[in-house]
Design an enzyme around this catalytic site. Sequence first.
Site, PDB file in Angstrom:
ATOM      1  N   LYS A 137      14.865  42.001  -5.610  1.00  0.00           N
ATOM      2  CA  LYS A 137      15.752  43.152  -5.784  1.00  0.00           C
ATOM      3  C   LYS A 137      16.577  43.057  -7.064  1.00  0.00           C
ATOM      4  CE  LYS A 137      15.877  44.714  -1.028  1.00  0.00           C
ATOM      5  NZ  LYS A 137      16.658  44.945   0.211  1.00  0.00           N
TER       6      LYS A 137
ATOM      7  N   ARG B  97      13.085  38.676   4.861  1.00  0.00           N
ATOM      8  CA  ARG B  97      12.015  39.596   4.459  1.00  0.00           C
ATOM      9  C   ARG B  97      11.715  39.398   2.979  1.00  0.00           C
ATOM     10  NH1 ARG B  97      11.513  44.567   2.078  1.00  0.00           N
ATOM     11  NH2 ARG B  97      10.041  46.036   2.989  1.00  0.00           N
TER      12      ARG B  97
HETATM   13  C1  PT1 Z   1      15.754  45.313   3.701  1.00  0.00           C
HETATM   14  C2  PT1 Z   1      14.713  46.168   3.216  1.00  0.00           C
HETATM   15  C3  PT1 Z   1      13.886  46.789   4.193  1.00  0.00           C
HETATM   16  N1  PT1 Z   1      14.484  46.401   1.904  1.00  0.00           N
HETATM   17  C4  PT1 Z   1      15.105  45.750   5.915  1.00  0.00           C
HETATM   18  N2  PT1 Z   1      14.094  46.569   5.528  1.00  0.00           N
HETATM   19  C5  PT1 Z   1      13.524  47.244   1.523  1.00  0.00           C
HETATM   20  N3  PT1 Z   1      15.325  45.546   7.230  1.00  0.00           N
HETATM   21  C6  PT1 Z   1      12.707  47.874   2.480  1.00  0.00           C
HETATM   22  C7  PT1 Z   1      16.638  46.900  -5.553  1.00  0.00           C
HETATM   23  O1  PT1 Z   1      17.872  46.854  -5.647  1.00  0.00           O
HETATM   24  O2  PT1 Z   1      16.584  44.683   2.875  1.00  0.00           O
HETATM   25  N4  PT1 Z   1      15.918  45.124   5.019  1.00  0.00           N
HETATM   26  N5  PT1 Z   1      12.893  47.626   3.793  1.00  0.00           N
HETATM   27  C8  PT1 Z   1      13.303  47.522   0.041  1.00  0.00           C
HETATM   28  N6  PT1 Z   1      14.414  48.229  -0.490  1.00  0.00           N
HETATM   29  C9  PT1 Z   1      14.927  47.970  -1.765  1.00  0.00           C
HETATM   30  C10 PT1 Z   1      16.298  48.143  -1.991  1.00  0.00           C
HETATM   31  C11 PT1 Z   1      14.117  47.473  -2.773  1.00  0.00           C
HETATM   32  C12 PT1 Z   1      16.839  47.797  -3.224  1.00  0.00           C
HETATM   33  C13 PT1 Z   1      14.636  47.157  -4.014  1.00  0.00           C
HETATM   34  C14 PT1 Z   1      16.025  47.301  -4.244  1.00  0.00           C
HETATM   35  O3  PT1 Z   1      15.879  46.585  -6.485  1.00  0.00           O
END
Ligand code: PT1
Length: 277
Positions: A221, A255
């Site tokens: 992230k 995750r």
């Molecule tokens: C998470 C999560 C998810 N993240 C759960 N499910 C994502 N339970 C998808 C960035 O800042 O943390 N917990 N499902 C992916 N989401 C992101 C959010 C991907 C922020 C990248 C960023 O780069």
Amino acid sequence: MQMDFANHRLDMSRCHVMGVLNATPDSFSDGGRFSRLDAALGHALQMVSEGAAFIDVGGESTRPGAQPVPLQEELDRVCPVIEAIHAEMDVAISVDTSAPEVMEEAVRLGAGLINDVRALRQPGALEAAVASGVPVCLMHMQGQPGTMQAQPLYSSVSREVGVFLMERVRLLEEAGMPPDRILLDPGFGFGKSLAHNLELLDSLEQLQTLGYPLLVGMSRKSMLGHITGRDVLERLPAGLAAATIAAMKGASIIRVHDVKETVDAVKVVSAMKEARA
Ligand code: PT1
């Protein structure tokens, strides 16, 4: 504290790795539906062999800037993957969705965990989760994926995340969900600045005092990019440090994209914790 994920019982006092499986078309070179399914299954098999306890299957990107996906498209992406993993692999399957119809169908096809970044706020989702009979992970997000990073604002992020999650827990339990089928996730990167994400990471022990197992996702992230100055594919070392901190602070599920490396990092923390007892 054992939790049952559709025939996969896991001890939530230990830390497990969840592998990310994107069932979105942009994730694989496009050679049509069959080769996409094939590629997804190959990736899932690889992550299982690397020690993933869960495969998290998602058909809607929820990263910053992402737009919602039509229901039928999400079903078409996610269902064949879940059905095939269930038939071919010995692993708990998680479905990353906010749509009640997807929850219902995914669980029917073998999913053992509903992972909803919108914490069951979509109409019908609360009822679908209760009726599914499998555990659910409630995640905190401020805003919507398309715009959530525009101006994240909190007076106290750890307090507000805890209050939000406990309000969702209250409604879910009132709707009939047993408390031992609920996990919580602070939602790293979902409507949060770097300072917010760091405060949340530092306060994971406090979140844990709420009494529900924690799931966290920081893999690749932008918070790790902001800390290290590295591009998305160069963030593995930072991700391992973040996973190690989360495991130390008691997270039950981490995750990640990089399963093999994270399993080793978590093993170091688990070995240390087991040596205490
Ligand atoms: C998470 C999560 C998810 N993240 C759960 N499910 C994502 N339970 C998808 C960035 O800042 O943390 N917990 N499902 C992916 N989401 C992101 C959010 C991907 C922020 C990248 C960023 O780069």
